[in-house]
Design an enzyme around this catalytic site. Structure first.
Site, short mmCIF file in Angstrom:
data_model
loop_
_atom_site.label_atom_id
_atom_site.label_comp_id
_atom_site.label_asym_id
_atom_site.label_seq_id
_atom_site.Cartn_x
_atom_site.Cartn_y
_atom_site.Cartn_z
N GLU A 108 -5.60 6.81 -7.80
CA GLU A 108 -6.29 7.69 -6.86
C GLU A 108 -5.28 8.71 -6.35
O GLU A 108 -4.16 8.35 -5.95
CB GLU A 108 -6.84 6.87 -5.68
CG GLU A 108 -7.97 5.94 -6.07
CD GLU A 108 -8.47 5.07 -4.91
OE1 GLU A 108 -9.65 4.70 -4.94
OE2 GLU A 108 -7.69 4.77 -3.99
N SER A 119 -1.95 1.99 0.73
CA SER A 119 -3.34 1.59 0.49
C SER A 119 -4.20 1.84 1.70
O SER A 119 -5.42 1.96 1.58
CB SER A 119 -3.42 0.08 0.21
OG SER A 119 -2.85 -0.24 -1.00
N HIS A 141 -1.99 6.77 -5.33
CA HIS A 141 -2.26 5.35 -5.12
C HIS A 141 -2.52 4.62 -6.44
O HIS A 141 -3.59 4.79 -7.04
CB HIS A 141 -3.46 5.22 -4.16
CG HIS A 141 -3.81 3.82 -3.80
ND1 HIS A 141 -5.09 3.34 -3.78
CD2 HIS A 141 -3.02 2.77 -3.44
CE1 HIS A 141 -5.08 2.07 -3.42
NE2 HIS A 141 -3.85 1.70 -3.21
N ASN A 169 -11.07 0.80 -2.40
CA ASN A 169 -11.03 -0.19 -1.33
C ASN A 169 -12.15 0.00 -0.31
O ASN A 169 -12.38 -0.84 0.55
CB ASN A 169 -9.67 -0.19 -0.63
CG ASN A 169 -8.64 -0.92 -1.47
OD1 ASN A 169 -8.98 -1.80 -2.26
ND2 ASN A 169 -7.38 -0.53 -1.34
P1 NAI Z 1 6.56 -5.30 -1.80
O1 NAI Z 1 6.77 -6.10 -0.56
O2 NAI Z 1 6.43 -6.01 -3.10
O3 NAI Z 1 7.77 -4.25 -1.95
C1 NAI Z 1 8.22 -3.43 -0.92
C2 NAI Z 1 9.68 -3.12 -1.17
O4 NAI Z 1 10.09 -2.12 -0.25
C3 NAI Z 1 10.62 -4.32 -0.95
O5 NAI Z 1 11.41 -4.53 -2.11
C4 NAI Z 1 11.48 -3.93 0.25
O6 NAI Z 1 12.80 -4.40 0.15
C5 NAI Z 1 11.43 -2.41 0.17
N1 NAI Z 1 11.64 -1.74 1.45
C6 NAI Z 1 11.15 -2.08 2.67
N2 NAI Z 1 11.54 -1.18 3.59
C7 NAI Z 1 12.30 -0.26 2.94
C8 NAI Z 1 12.96 0.93 3.33
N3 NAI Z 1 12.96 1.33 4.59
N4 NAI Z 1 13.60 1.64 2.38
C9 NAI Z 1 13.63 1.24 1.10
N5 NAI Z 1 13.02 0.12 0.66
C10 NAI Z 1 12.34 -0.61 1.57
O7 NAI Z 1 5.27 -4.38 -1.49
P2 NAI Z 1 4.23 -3.76 -2.53
O8 NAI Z 1 3.14 -4.74 -2.75
O9 NAI Z 1 4.96 -3.21 -3.70
O10 NAI Z 1 3.58 -2.58 -1.65
C11 NAI Z 1 4.29 -1.39 -1.38
C12 NAI Z 1 3.33 -0.31 -0.96
O11 NAI Z 1 2.32 -0.13 -1.96
C13 NAI Z 1 2.57 -0.58 0.35
O12 NAI Z 1 2.40 0.65 1.01
C14 NAI Z 1 1.21 -1.10 -0.13
O13 NAI Z 1 0.18 -0.84 0.78
C15 NAI Z 1 1.02 -0.29 -1.40
N6 NAI Z 1 0.15 -0.88 -2.41
C16 NAI Z 1 0.23 -2.22 -2.72
C17 NAI Z 1 -0.61 -2.76 -3.70
C18 NAI Z 1 -0.53 -4.20 -4.07
O14 NAI Z 1 -1.48 -4.72 -4.70
N7 NAI Z 1 0.53 -4.92 -3.76
C19 NAI Z 1 -1.61 -1.92 -4.41
C20 NAI Z 1 -1.52 -0.51 -4.07
C21 NAI Z 1 -0.72 -0.06 -3.08
#
Ligand code: NAI
Length: 407
Positions: free
Chosen positions: A165, A132, A153, A203
């Protein structure tokens, strides 16, 4: 290898049928569901087995709910589930034609994962990030073939939100961009192509919804409930800014604002508000902590006693509040077009399909009149003499030339 040869390799790609998702959290599991529903074979990888178990259980629940609602049948449920496998090593993604990374928002960790991933996948595999806030150029720079890297995205929850996006970095090849757009469209999503700049479209353009509302509150013009009422009732927004900040979480929303502000070299237009910083510091995070701008019960429902009696607030004041926030949003959308962040259509689609705005902001500008927008912004500027109220050069030019965005 010349640029031409490189893009030929990508051009020869077959349609995307095998998708690797890195990170099985909120976003990764949602994206896996979207790709699997469209018929792709998906491998969902996470370093944490618990996250994978949770993703699998959550999908079971979601699909059962869709069956209850009559949207899918049990055959379809089995087909979607059968399309997803849950894996514990990055190497297992080696046969992917497309990988989408959705891990922790940390550039160093992402770069490490991307460079390892590149050693496993074929030369024509597209490597995408769901980031993001990080620049796609910086992520692409970790690859030997940066031209295969792109931002894809999604919005949360990925299966429900229509917008995606797509963000080419300066290194991204035209063929990778085209194939990404085609794939995401095949997944029945609406694509908005955005330049690799902070906040991409949504954003960035949405910042004044929160920032200007907080500023109006800080000036003592109105309380949270009155500002929310104005935006919802007069503007048709589904949630007021303070309700929405409570829903997103004041910690999360504040961090996004601060990141965008810093990334824009401290342009005052994106300046965060002390009010939100203090709420965040105090742990008044909103719905998830039971207290934010409003109080919430154990089910996350707003406690109505925390809202004020609105009859005491003059109609003209509510109109002024709505118009002030709206014109700041329009100004941001116009400036995004002025700086070629995206096309007018994509900017309006992004806000209506990504964050459910009742109208596209540029279409709204046409409706209100470009002269109305310029005059309102000039009034704000002459009142405050702050750079945050500077009118976009595009609005000023259009006003001079008597033009509209769409007609
Ligand atoms: P989250 O914390 O729910 O999930 C992240 C996952 O990645 C976790 O299950 C973790 O165990 C895993 N992980 C961490 N390091 C790792 C690695 N080295 N290799 C494999 N798995 C790994 O996070 P979320 O919210 O799903 O966000 C993920 C990405 O998406 C971020 O870059 C965030 O900026 C982006 N994003 C998030 C949004 C949201 O509303 N939560 C919206 C759009 C984008």
């Amino acid at each position: 290898m010349s640029e031409n040869q490189q893009s030929k390799i990508v051009n020869q790609q077959s349609p995307i049928s095998r998708v690797g998702i890195i990170g099985g959290g909120t976003m990764g599991s949602g994206i896996a569901q979207v790709a699997a529903t469209s018929g792709c074979k998906v491998k969902l990888y996470d370093t944490n087995q618990k996250a994978l178990d949770k993703a699998k259980a959550a999908l079971e629940k979601i699909l059962n709910r869709l069956i209850e609602k009559g949207r899918i049948d049990s055959v379809e449920k089995l087909r979607i589930q059968g399309n997803i496998s849950y894996v514990n090593t990055l190497k297992e993604l080696s046969d992917s034609n497309l990988t989408i990374e959705a891990i922790i928002e940390n550039l160093d960790i992402k770069k490490k994962v991307f460079s390892e991933l590149e050693s496993y996948v074929a030369n024509d595999c597209i490597i995408a990030s769901n980031t993001s806030s990080l620049s796609i150029a910086s992520i692409a720079a970790s690859l030997k073939r940066p031209e295969r890297c792109i931002g894809i995205h999604f919005f949360n929850p990925a299966p429900l939100m229509k917008l995606v996006e797509v963000i080419p970095a300066i290194q991204t090849s035209e063929a990778v961009l085209e194939q990404s757009i085609k794939t995401i469209s095949d997944w029945k999503k609406i694509v908005a192509v955005a330049k690799d700049t902070p906040g991409f479209i949504v954003n960035r353009v949405a910042r004044p919804f929160y920032g200007e509302s907080l500023r109006i509150y800080e000036e003592g013009i109105a309380d949270f409930a009155t500002i929310d009422w104005s935006l919802k009732t007069l503007g048709g927004f589904r949630m007021g800014p303070f309700e929405l900040m409570d829903f997103i979480g004041n910690d999360v929303n504040y961090t996004v604002t601060e990141t965008v502000f810093t990334a824009f070299y401290f342009d005052p237009r994106y300046k965060p508000a002390f009010t939100q910083k203090r709420f965040s510091e105090a742990g008044y995070l909103g719905r998830k902590s039971g207290k934010g701008y409003y109080d919430y019960d154990d089910n996350g429902k707003k406690v109505e006693s925390t809202t004020v009696t609105l009859s005491a607030v003059e109609e003209s004041l509510k109109e002024q509040i709505f118009n002030r926030v709206l014109v700041m949003l329009i100004n941001e959308a116009a400036d995004a077009l002025f700086l070629n962040i995206a096309s007018a259509e994509d900017i309006d689609n992004a806000m209506t399909k990504g964050v459910n705005y009742p109208k596209g902001l540029l279409a709204w500008a046409d409706e209100k009149g470009i002269d109305w927008c310029v005059n309102k912004l000039d009034d704000l500027y002459s009142e405050y003499h702050e750079d945050r109220y500077r009118c976009s050069p595009l609005l000023r030019k259009m006003n001079r030339e008597n033009k509209t965005f769409f007609n």
